[in-house]
Write a protein that holds these residues in place. Structure first.
Motif, PDB file in Angstrom:
ATOM      1  N   LYS A  33      42.957  45.433  17.710  1.00  0.00           N
ATOM      2  CA  LYS A  33      43.140  44.016  17.389  1.00  0.00           C
ATOM      3  C   LYS A  33      44.613  43.716  17.131  1.00  0.00           C
ATOM      4  CE  LYS A  33      41.621  40.464  14.116  1.00  0.00           C
ATOM      5  NZ  LYS A  33      40.745  40.181  12.962  1.00  0.00           N
ATOM      6  N   LEU A  34      45.290  44.585  16.405  1.00  0.00           N
ATOM      7  CA  LEU A  34      46.707  44.380  16.122  1.00  0.00           C
ATOM      8  C   LEU A  34      47.525  44.467  17.404  1.00  0.00           C
ATOM      9  CD1 LEU A  34      48.888  43.867  14.009  1.00  0.00           C
ATOM     10  CD2 LEU A  34      49.101  46.344  13.764  1.00  0.00           C
ATOM     11  N   TYR A  35      47.191  45.399  18.286  1.00  0.00           N
ATOM     12  CA  TYR A  35      47.920  45.530  19.549  1.00  0.00           C
ATOM     13  C   TYR A  35      47.760  44.265  20.400  1.00  0.00           C
ATOM     14  CZ  TYR A  35      49.578  47.290  24.003  1.00  0.00           C
ATOM     15  OH  TYR A  35      50.271  47.451  25.174  1.00  0.00           O
ATOM     16  N   ILE A  36      46.558  43.748  20.493  1.00  0.00           N
ATOM     17  CA  ILE A  36      46.342  42.519  21.260  1.00  0.00           C
ATOM     18  C   ILE A  36      47.095  41.362  20.614  1.00  0.00           C
ATOM     19  CG2 ILE A  36      44.596  40.818  21.961  1.00  0.00           C
ATOM     20  CD1 ILE A  36      42.724  43.246  22.456  1.00  0.00           C
ATOM     21  N   HIS A  37      47.117  41.331  19.291  1.00  0.00           N
ATOM     22  CA  HIS A  37      47.898  40.307  18.596  1.00  0.00           C
ATOM     23  C   HIS A  37      49.383  40.433  18.975  1.00  0.00           C
ATOM     24  CE1 HIS A  37      49.049  37.465  15.488  1.00  0.00           C
ATOM     25  NE2 HIS A  37      50.002  38.322  15.175  1.00  0.00           N
ATOM     26  N   CYS A  38      49.881  41.660  19.039  1.00  0.00           N
ATOM     27  CA  CYS A  38      51.281  41.881  19.435  1.00  0.00           C
ATOM     28  C   CYS A  38      51.529  41.379  20.854  1.00  0.00           C
ATOM     29  CB  CYS A  38      51.638  43.363  19.333  1.00  0.00           C
ATOM     30  SG  CYS A  38      51.734  43.994  17.645  1.00  0.00           S
ATOM     31  N   ARG A  64      53.304  41.598   6.093  1.00  0.00           N
ATOM     32  CA  ARG A  64      52.513  40.590   5.376  1.00  0.00           C
ATOM     33  C   ARG A  64      52.047  39.479   6.315  1.00  0.00           C
ATOM     34  NH1 ARG A  64      51.957  41.391   0.523  1.00  0.00           N
ATOM     35  NH2 ARG A  64      53.840  41.942  -0.522  1.00  0.00           N
ATOM     36  N   GLN A  65      52.912  39.045   7.220  1.00  0.00           N
ATOM     37  CA  GLN A  65      52.532  37.997   8.173  1.00  0.00           C
ATOM     38  C   GLN A  65      51.471  38.515   9.148  1.00  0.00           C
ATOM     39  OE1 GLN A  65      53.601  34.707   8.074  1.00  0.00           O
ATOM     40  NE2 GLN A  65      51.891  34.489   9.497  1.00  0.00           N
ATOM     41  N   LEU A  66      51.610  39.747   9.607  1.00  0.00           N
ATOM     42  CA  LEU A  66      50.594  40.331  10.489  1.00  0.00           C
ATOM     43  C   LEU A  66      49.259  40.435   9.761  1.00  0.00           C
ATOM     44  CD1 LEU A  66      52.759  43.108  12.177  1.00  0.00           C
ATOM     45  CD2 LEU A  66      51.869  41.036  13.265  1.00  0.00           C
ATOM     46  N   GLU A  67      49.313  40.770   8.486  1.00  0.00           N
ATOM     47  CA  GLU A  67      48.102  40.837   7.657  1.00  0.00           C
ATOM     48  C   GLU A  67      47.419  39.461   7.623  1.00  0.00           C
ATOM     49  OE1 GLU A  67      47.031  41.738   2.950  1.00  0.00           O
ATOM     50  OE2 GLU A  67      49.099  41.916   3.645  1.00  0.00           O
ATOM     51  N   ARG A  68      48.211  38.410   7.381  1.00  0.00           N
ATOM     52  CA  ARG A  68      47.646  37.047   7.332  1.00  0.00           C
ATOM     53  C   ARG A  68      47.112  36.615   8.693  1.00  0.00           C
ATOM     54  NH1 ARG A  68      52.022  35.946   3.595  1.00  0.00           N
ATOM     55  NH2 ARG A  68      53.382  35.468   5.333  1.00  0.00           N
ATOM     56  N   THR A  76      46.304  48.924   6.436  1.00  0.00           N
ATOM     57  CA  THR A  76      45.845  49.179   7.806  1.00  0.00           C
ATOM     58  C   THR A  76      46.850  48.663   8.819  1.00  0.00           C
ATOM     59  OG1 THR A  76      43.547  49.128   7.062  1.00  0.00           O
ATOM     60  CG2 THR A  76      43.926  48.855   9.419  1.00  0.00           C
ATOM     61  N   VAL A  77      47.512  47.544   8.528  1.00  0.00           N
ATOM     62  CA  VAL A  77      48.572  47.052   9.417  1.00  0.00           C
ATOM     63  C   VAL A  77      49.682  48.089   9.499  1.00  0.00           C
ATOM     64  CG1 VAL A  77      50.420  45.341   9.695  1.00  0.00           C
ATOM     65  CG2 VAL A  77      48.105  44.589   9.158  1.00  0.00           C
ATOM     66  N   GLN A  78      50.121  48.606   8.353  1.00  0.00           N
ATOM     67  CA  GLN A  78      51.185  49.618   8.347  1.00  0.00           C
ATOM     68  C   GLN A  78      50.769  50.858   9.133  1.00  0.00           C
ATOM     69  OE1 GLN A  78      51.811  49.857   4.042  1.00  0.00           O
ATOM     70  NE2 GLN A  78      53.879  49.053   4.381  1.00  0.00           N
ATOM     71  N   LYS A  79      49.556  51.337   8.885  1.00  0.00           N
ATOM     72  CA  LYS A  79      49.060  52.531   9.577  1.00  0.00           C
ATOM     73  C   LYS A  79      48.937  52.263  11.079  1.00  0.00           C
ATOM     74  CE  LYS A  79      45.161  55.724   9.678  1.00  0.00           C
ATOM     75  NZ  LYS A  79      43.845  56.039   9.133  1.00  0.00           N
ATOM     76  N   SER A  80      48.436  51.086  11.447  1.00  0.00           N
ATOM     77  CA  SER A  80      48.252  50.751  12.861  1.00  0.00           C
ATOM     78  C   SER A  80      49.590  50.625  13.580  1.00  0.00           C
ATOM     79  CB  SER A  80      47.455  49.449  12.999  1.00  0.00           C
ATOM     80  OG  SER A  80      46.148  49.622  12.502  1.00  0.00           O
ATOM     81  N   LEU A  81      50.601  50.033  12.928  1.00  0.00           N
ATOM     82  CA  LEU A  81      51.932  49.957  13.529  1.00  0.00           C
ATOM     83  C   LEU A  81      52.480  51.358  13.794  1.00  0.00           C
ATOM     84  CD1 LEU A  81      53.619  47.046  11.533  1.00  0.00           C
ATOM     85  CD2 LEU A  81      52.975  47.039  13.956  1.00  0.00           C
TER      86      LEU A  81
END
Length: 111
Positions: A33-38, A64-68, A76-81
């Motif tokens: 999900k984070l990758y697609i967001h990127c 923090r912005q990615l979290e929001r 999880t955002v930090q780990k996923s990055l």
């Protein structure tokens, strides 16, 4: 979020082998999900944002912005990055003036 940040009516392509690729196969749902967001947040052209140059395929954000934006927890955002960086799906993300610059590797593939 619109493709390319503020560009409306733009599309990204996901190749049929997107989920079958070795790099994608092992990603958790949150990481995917984070990758697609990127991908959707990356700039489609070189630009300047807040006086900072942002290359095509990159964008400026913060954990923090990615979290929001994604609803994914801070940890999880930090780990996923970190995972996306290790799998070379994003270039090493760097912090500049409290913000994070994220470069999507092979961004052109999705245009």
């Amino acid at each position: 979020m619109k493709a390319g940040g503020s560009e409306s009516g733009m599309w990204l392509k996901l190749p049929y082998d997107f989920l079958d690729s070795e790099a994608m196969r092992d990603l958790s749902p949150a990481c995917l999900k984070l990758y697609i967001h990127c991908l959707l947040s990356a700039s489609r052209k070189n630009r300047v944002v807040g006086g900072e140059p942002v290359a095509r395929g990159a964008f400026i954000s913060s954990v923090r912005q990615l979290e929001r934006d994604t609803g994914i927890s801070h940890a999880t955002v930090q780990k996923s990055l970190k995972i996306l960086n290790e799998k070379e799906l994003i270039l090493s993300y760097s912090k500049r003036n409290g913000a994070t610059v994220i470069h999507v590797v092979d961004f052109e593939r999705y245009l």
